[in-house]
Write a protein that holds these residues in place. Structure first.
Motif, PDB file in Angstrom:
ATOM      1  N   HIS A 306       0.829  -1.206   0.002  1.00 17.43           N
ATOM      2  CA  HIS A 306       0.134   0.055   0.038  1.00 17.43           C
ATOM      3  C   HIS A 306       0.816   1.215   0.013  1.00 17.43           C
ATOM      4  CE1 HIS A 306      -4.137  -1.073   0.081  1.00 17.43           C
ATOM      5  NE2 HIS A 306      -3.868  -2.039   0.935  1.00 17.43           N
ATOM      6  N   GLY A 307       2.026   0.981   0.234  1.00 18.33           N
ATOM      7  CA  GLY A 307       2.947   2.476   0.345  1.00 18.33           C
ATOM      8  C   GLY A 307       2.601   3.413   1.624  1.00 18.33           C
ATOM      9  N   ARG A 308       1.776   2.579   2.541  1.00 17.89           N
ATOM     10  CA  ARG A 308       1.386   3.406   3.873  1.00 17.89           C
ATOM     11  C   ARG A 308       2.444   3.110   4.735  1.00 17.89           C
ATOM     12  NH1 ARG A 308      -4.862   3.980   4.425  1.00 17.89           N
ATOM     13  NH2 ARG A 308      -3.893   5.561   5.859  1.00 17.89           N
ATOM     14  N   ASP A 309       2.490   4.216   5.501  1.00 12.44           N
ATOM     15  CA  ASP A 309       3.247   4.413   6.667  1.00 12.44           C
ATOM     16  C   ASP A 309       3.088   3.165   7.654  1.00 12.44           C
ATOM     17  OD1 ASP A 309       4.664   5.144   9.028  1.00 12.44           O
ATOM     18  OD2 ASP A 309       4.178   7.251   8.822  1.00 12.44           O
ATOM     19  N   PRO A 310       3.752   2.385   8.202  1.00  4.92           N
ATOM     20  CA  PRO A 310       3.597   1.390   9.037  1.00  4.92           C
ATOM     21  C   PRO A 310       3.130   1.567  10.415  1.00  4.92           C
ATOM     22  CG  PRO A 310       6.050   1.689   8.768  1.00  4.92           C
ATOM     23  CD  PRO A 310       5.380   2.495   7.967  1.00  4.92           C
ATOM     24  N   GLY A 311       3.432   3.029  10.620  1.00  4.27           N
ATOM     25  CA  GLY A 311       2.916   3.448  12.008  1.00  4.27           C
ATOM     26  C   GLY A 311       3.597   2.919  13.165  1.00  4.27           C
ATOM     27  N   VAL A 312       3.190   3.329  14.294  1.00  2.00           N
ATOM     28  CA  VAL A 312       3.917   2.555  15.453  1.00  2.00           C
ATOM     29  C   VAL A 312       2.895   1.678  16.430  1.00  2.00           C
ATOM     30  CG1 VAL A 312       4.804   3.222  17.887  1.00  2.00           C
ATOM     31  CG2 VAL A 312       5.071   4.648  15.847  1.00  2.00           C
ATOM     32  N   THR A 313       3.276   0.323  16.260  1.00  4.63           N
ATOM     33  CA  THR A 313       2.117  -0.443  16.905  1.00  4.63           C
ATOM     34  C   THR A 313       2.383  -0.420  18.550  1.00  4.63           C
ATOM     35  OG1 THR A 313       2.017  -1.635  15.145  1.00  4.63           O
ATOM     36  CG2 THR A 313       1.162  -2.724  17.270  1.00  4.63           C
ATOM     37  N   ILE A 314       1.315  -0.192  19.153  1.00  6.51           N
ATOM     38  CA  ILE A 314       1.400   0.228  20.851  1.00  6.51           C
ATOM     39  C   ILE A 314       1.032  -1.340  21.214  1.00  6.51           C
ATOM     40  CG2 ILE A 314       0.912   1.388  22.820  1.00  6.51           C
ATOM     41  CD1 ILE A 314       0.657   3.815  20.533  1.00  6.51           C
ATOM     42  N   LEU A 315       1.993  -1.662  22.149  1.00 10.66           N
ATOM     43  CA  LEU A 315       1.610  -3.017  22.863  1.00 10.66           C
ATOM     44  C   LEU A 315       1.208  -2.708  24.359  1.00 10.66           C
ATOM     45  CD1 LEU A 315       4.768  -4.812  21.745  1.00 10.66           C
ATOM     46  CD2 LEU A 315       2.598  -5.063  20.651  1.00 10.66           C
ATOM     47  N   PHE A 316      -0.160  -3.240  24.492  1.00  8.79           N
ATOM     48  CA  PHE A 316      -0.712  -2.899  25.965  1.00  8.79           C
ATOM     49  C   PHE A 316      -0.297  -4.122  26.738  1.00  8.79           C
ATOM     50  CE2 PHE A 316      -3.028  -0.260  23.033  1.00  8.79           C
ATOM     51  CZ  PHE A 316      -3.023   0.905  23.853  1.00  8.79           C
ATOM     52  N   ASP A 317      -0.616  -4.009  28.134  1.00 12.42           N
ATOM     53  CA  ASP A 317      -0.174  -5.063  29.050  1.00 12.42           C
ATOM     54  C   ASP A 317      -1.068  -6.212  28.738  1.00 12.42           C
ATOM     55  OD1 ASP A 317       1.098  -3.267  30.245  1.00 12.42           O
ATOM     56  OD2 ASP A 317      -0.204  -2.431  31.598  1.00 12.42           O
ATOM     57  N   THR A 318      -0.052  -7.188  28.249  1.00 12.75           N
ATOM     58  CA  THR A 318      -0.671  -8.503  28.016  1.00 12.75           C
ATOM     59  C   THR A 318       0.455  -9.566  27.638  1.00 12.75           C
ATOM     60  OG1 THR A 318      -2.286  -9.785  26.730  1.00 12.75           O
ATOM     61  CG2 THR A 318      -1.010  -8.223  25.448  1.00 12.75           C
ATOM     62  N   LYS A 320       1.818 -10.837  25.180  1.00 12.12           N
ATOM     63  CA  LYS A 320       1.662 -11.086  23.798  1.00 12.12           C
ATOM     64  C   LYS A 320       2.846 -11.777  23.080  1.00 12.12           C
ATOM     65  CE  LYS A 320       0.290  -8.343  19.806  1.00 12.12           C
ATOM     66  NZ  LYS A 320       1.283  -8.694  18.883  1.00 12.12           N
TER      67      LYS A 320
ATOM     68  N   ASP B  77      -1.215  10.028   6.344  1.00 12.71           N
ATOM     69  CA  ASP B  77      -0.325   9.014   7.300  1.00 12.71           C
ATOM     70  C   ASP B  77       0.307   9.700   8.521  1.00 12.71           C
ATOM     71  OD1 ASP B  77      -1.803   6.835   6.182  1.00 12.71           O
ATOM     72  OD2 ASP B  77       0.169   6.093   5.378  1.00 12.71           O
ATOM     73  N   TYR B 101      -7.561  -4.671  23.833  1.00 13.62           N
ATOM     74  CA  TYR B 101      -6.487  -5.370  23.369  1.00 13.62           C
ATOM     75  C   TYR B 101      -6.542  -6.954  23.857  1.00 13.62           C
ATOM     76  CZ  TYR B 101      -1.599  -6.029  22.590  1.00 13.62           C
ATOM     77  OH  TYR B 101      -0.259  -6.117  22.150  1.00 13.62           O
ATOM     78  N   ASN B 112      -4.475  -1.007  17.814  1.00 16.90           N
ATOM     79  CA  ASN B 112      -3.292  -0.395  18.546  1.00 16.90           C
ATOM     80  C   ASN B 112      -2.290   0.180  17.734  1.00 16.90           C
ATOM     81  OD1 ASN B 112      -2.912  -3.140  17.760  1.00 16.90           O
ATOM     82  ND2 ASN B 112      -1.186  -3.441  19.106  1.00 16.90           N
ATOM     83  N   SER B 114      -0.923   3.111  15.368  1.00 17.06           N
ATOM     84  CA  SER B 114      -1.219   4.479  15.689  1.00 17.06           C
ATOM     85  C   SER B 114      -1.693   5.180  14.209  1.00 17.06           C
ATOM     86  CB  SER B 114       0.161   5.303  15.786  1.00 17.06           C
ATOM     87  OG  SER B 114       1.240   4.910  14.608  1.00 17.06           O
ATOM     88  N   VAL B 115      -1.457   4.488  13.126  1.00 18.41           N
ATOM     89  CA  VAL B 115      -1.769   5.007  11.737  1.00 18.41           C
ATOM     90  C   VAL B 115      -3.425   4.605  11.568  1.00 18.41           C
ATOM     91  CG1 VAL B 115      -1.589   4.875   9.175  1.00 18.41           C
ATOM     92  CG2 VAL B 115       0.459   5.305  10.565  1.00 18.41           C
TER      93      VAL B 115
END
Lengths: 596, 174
Positions: A306-318, A320, B77, B101, B112, B114-115
């Motif tokens: 997609h050419g889209r920004d991968p962003g930041v994936t936030i990991l919550f308490d689990t 995982k 984005d 989550y 979760n 951001s984008v």
């Protein structure tokens, strides 16, 4: 109308069909297990009940009876319950995390009410593994195993890092003592006090002498300062010396994993048995070619769809972060031929021990198979403490008294040697009341490996080998009494094992290299930090002291300069006064002369 | 596939020229925009497409909205990422995120990320203006351009084809 009903109906029908499929999963899973099991076993496999739940995903199979194809009126094995609880989310991530599993009520060779023969299916009967393959396996496996003890690490006390650390620490201690002594018996203090006292009641005539004394003091201070700087330079070279030493250690430790050894290992696995060699070598070639192309054409920034920004994936308490495979707990229980209870539990079988941070634990508990009066339990724990592995085995063996009036305890001690580490064990047999055995008098058997037990992780090899077996067929038949069972095996597991072993050995070597490097690096960093702390403390102490001395000398110098200028000014005033006095006296003398 | 694409194009033209209310077209476009702005996610995008067909909105314009906005959504984005990170980091919302989550299926929506989160919020904020904008545009089109465009050969061909005839019959316009 907000909703399109003509779409809703077909949708509802599809959802309904899916729901029916899901809800009746218990029935068709039971049918599938029975059918597949019966085909594989060549005799009836019957299941009483299968129950599947989705949140959490769990499967419970009850009342399993596996008929013996050779003796249709007997069951090869009968199991009360098999239960597996899987982590759904990890499964979607293509990771198998078994939260808990239980196999309870295992009984062997039990009688059946009905015949286990499948109509229209004639049992072929088990056949033995070919002698050629078996001989090849035995010979090559022993060669493979013989490599293991040679991969031991040098002992910690033999490491160059340790020696350099100890020497550097001794030098630093000596340096510390020397400077502590110097600071305590301050060579400037006496002279500084004397000068301060003299300056409090200044004698103009002594000022030049005092200037000379303070110059001498400054010179002495400069020499001492140079000495400090020299020592600090020496101390500053310690981290580099430790680095050089750890490089040497790494070279020494990696030597057993040299190319020759690696080739030998591959040779051993590739000739594991005659027929396998033909299959294995082309396979290794293919893997090598694939790896080469993968590396050659690997792009550091692969294009995204997609050419889209991968962003930041936030990991919550689990919890995982899962490894590829993790069997958190497996509980097995069954009964022996005399009705003796046997239970065992395995925890944390995984592909990545460091990720889960939990040790592998095996516990067996139950009455001994061949002596029903003996109680036996075993606990095997492997812990990983900051990359240094320890193997820890605890066993308690206690004998349930046949005769409660037999009095004394009888201790036995012996040593066992394992491929990885030497083990000293102590075993005590105690005969007494059962209650006292389990508490105060229960015997214990312990061993603990040295801090660095070597890079060869047998558990890892086992897991790797088992994981890399692509496919194999195995038919196992156990007949007759448990004391003298008649075991027949028909399988191609040796071929699968050889393929898997080649892969696993290469993986283990790479892992061993990385692990060794990490161990030595961690060790070096730890020692470096300890020494740096000492150096910093020494530096701080000396800097404070030098600053104090310098300030005192400077203050004295300033005071002395001030004193000197005052003395000079006073002398000048006196000289002027004397001159004027002399001039006046001369004038008066001239005047009196003219009077006459 | 080509047939499907052609039929979709026809359905768009027909939608503009049919008795479908401008509100249905605008609602379809606004609903589709939700999936258009956010990065593709099987669960979320699939749910929106399902809604497009289940609800009485113009699905053709919904799909058009997804197709068009997907081409340009990457431009948002950087801001979406910042907005998403801020929202996901809000202490007051943290318990909610942790709850979601740890639910069995919800994490697969990648909320979760951001984008993903930023784009979703932007999409929700823009949905209403897009609805009114497309509503106004359809009204304007029908008032000013419809008659003229109907004279174009390609449109006459499109409207005369078998598919169109069938479609019109289904819609009750034939």
């Amino acid at each position: 109308m907000i909703v399109r009903w003509r779409y809703i109906f077909p949708f509802a029908i599809i959802v309904g069909l899916l729901a029916v499929g899901v809800l009746s999963a218990d029935t068709w899973l039971r049918w599938a297990f029975e059918k597949a099991g019966t085909q594989g076993n060549e005799a009836k496999v019957e299941i009483e009940k299968v129950h599947i739940t989705y949140f959490p995903l769990s499967l419970r199979i009850q009342g399993i009876q596996v008929a013996n194809s050779d003796h249709p009126m007997r069951n090869m094995v009968e199991i009360d319950t098999v239960q597996v609880v899987l982590n759904t989310r990890a499964l979607v991530e293509k990771k198998v995390i078994i939260e808990s599993s239980q196999i309870t009520g295992i009984s062997l060779n039990t009688p059946r009410k009905t015949s286990g023969t499948v109509p229209g299916l004639k049992p072929t009967g088990p056949s033995e593994m070919s002698k050629e393959i078996r001989a090849g396996m035995t010979q090559q496996l022993s060669q493979f195993q013989s490599l293991v003890p040679n991969l031991d690490l040098p002992k910690v006390q033999d490491l160059q890092t340790t020696k350099t650390y100890e020497k550097s620490k001794a030098d630093l201690d000596a340096m510390s003592k020397k400077w502590t002594d110097t600071i305590q018996h301050n060579p400037f203090e006496k002279e500084l006090q004397s000068l301060s006292q003299e300056l409090a009641h200044p004698d103009p005539l002594k000022v030049p002498g005092m200037i000379n004394r303070i110059n001498a003091l400054t010179q002495k201070w400069n020499q001492l300062n140079a000495d400090v700087q020299k020592d600090m330079t020496t101390a500053g070279q310690i981290p580099q010396a430790l680095q050089n030493a750890s490089n040497t250690d790494l070279k020494t430790a990696l030597a057993p994993l040299s190319t020759d050894k690696f080739k030998k290992l591959h040779l051993n696995t590739s000739v594991l048995s005659g027929p396998i060699q033909k299959k294995l070598l082309p396979w290794l070639e293919k893997v090598h070619t694939a790896m080469y192309y993968k590396q050659k054409f690997a792009s550091p920034n692969p294009p995204r769809f997609h050419g889209r920004d991968p962003g930041v994936t936030i990991l919550f308490d689990t919890p995982k972060h899962y490894p590829k495979f993790w069997l958190k707990s497996l509980l097995i229980s069954g009964t022996g031929k005399n009705g003796e209870a046997l239970t065992g539990q395995v925890q944390n079988i995984t592909t990545d021990q460091s990720l889960i941070g939990e040790p592998l634990r095996v516990a067996l508990d139950g009455q001994h198979l061949f002596h029903s009066s003996t109680h036996f339990s075993l606990l095997l724990t492997q812990t990983s403490l900051a990359s240094i592995k320890r193997y820890h085995l605890e066993t308690s063996l206690s004998e349930v008294p046949m005769d409660p009036f037999l009095p004394q305890a009888k201790p036995h001690t012996w040593a066992l040697t394992h491929g990885i580490t030497s083990v000293a064990t102590q075993l005590t047999y105690t005969q007494g009341r059962l209650e006292s055995l389990t508490t105060a008098q229960a015997t214990q058997l312990r061993f603990q490996g040295p801090a660095l037990t070597g890079p060869w992780d047998l558990n890892g090899v086992l897991v790797d080998v088992l994981q890399n077996i692509p496919r194999f067929e195995l038919q196992l038949g156990v007949n007759g009494p448990l004391k003298h069972p008649d075991i027949t095996v028909k399988s191609n597991v040796d071929q699968a094992l050889a393929e898997a072993m080649a892969k696993a050995s290469a993986h283990q070597l790479d892992k061993a290299r990385t692990e060794l490097q990490h161990q030595i690096d961690t060790y070096k960093t730890q020692k470096q930090a300890e020494l740096q702390k000492l150096i910093d403390a020494q530096k701080a102490q000396l800097t404070t002291w030098i600053d104090q001395q310098q300030a005192q000398i400077k203050a004295l110098q300033t005071q002395l300069e001030k004193q000197k200028s005052q003395v000079e000014k006073q002398a000048q005033t006196e000289i002027n006064k004397a001159q004027k006095e002399a001039e006046k006296q001369a004038g008066d003398a001239l005047k009196s002369m003219f009077k006459f | 596939m080509i047939y499907w694409i052609l039929s979709q194009i026809q359905s768009l033209i027909l939608a503009l020229h049919s008795k479908d209310s401008p509100r249905q077209i605008a609602a379809g476009f606004a609903l589709g925009s939700l999936a258009g702005w956010v990065p593709f996610n099987f669960l979320f995008s699939g749910f929106i497409v399902l809604l497009l067909y289940l609800l009485n909105v113009n699905s053709g314009f919904g799909l058009l909205s997804i197709a068009i906005l997907s081409l340009f959504s990457f431009l948002l984005d950087p801001w979406a990422g910042q907005l998403g990170e801020w929202i996901l980091g809000l202490p007051s919302l943290k318990p909610l995120w942790i709850l979601l989550y740890n639910l069995p299926i919800f994490p697969f929506t990648r909320f979760n990320n951001s984008v993903m989160m930023g784009s979703l919020v932007i999409a929700l904020l823009l949905a209403t203006p897009l609805y009114f904008l497309s509503y106004w545009a359809v009204l304007q089109y029908r008032a000013r351009w419809k008659t003229k465009i109907e004279q174009w050969k390609i449109i006459r061909w499109a409207m005369a084809s078998k598919v169109v005839t069938l479609w019109m019959r289904v819609k009750g316009n034939g």
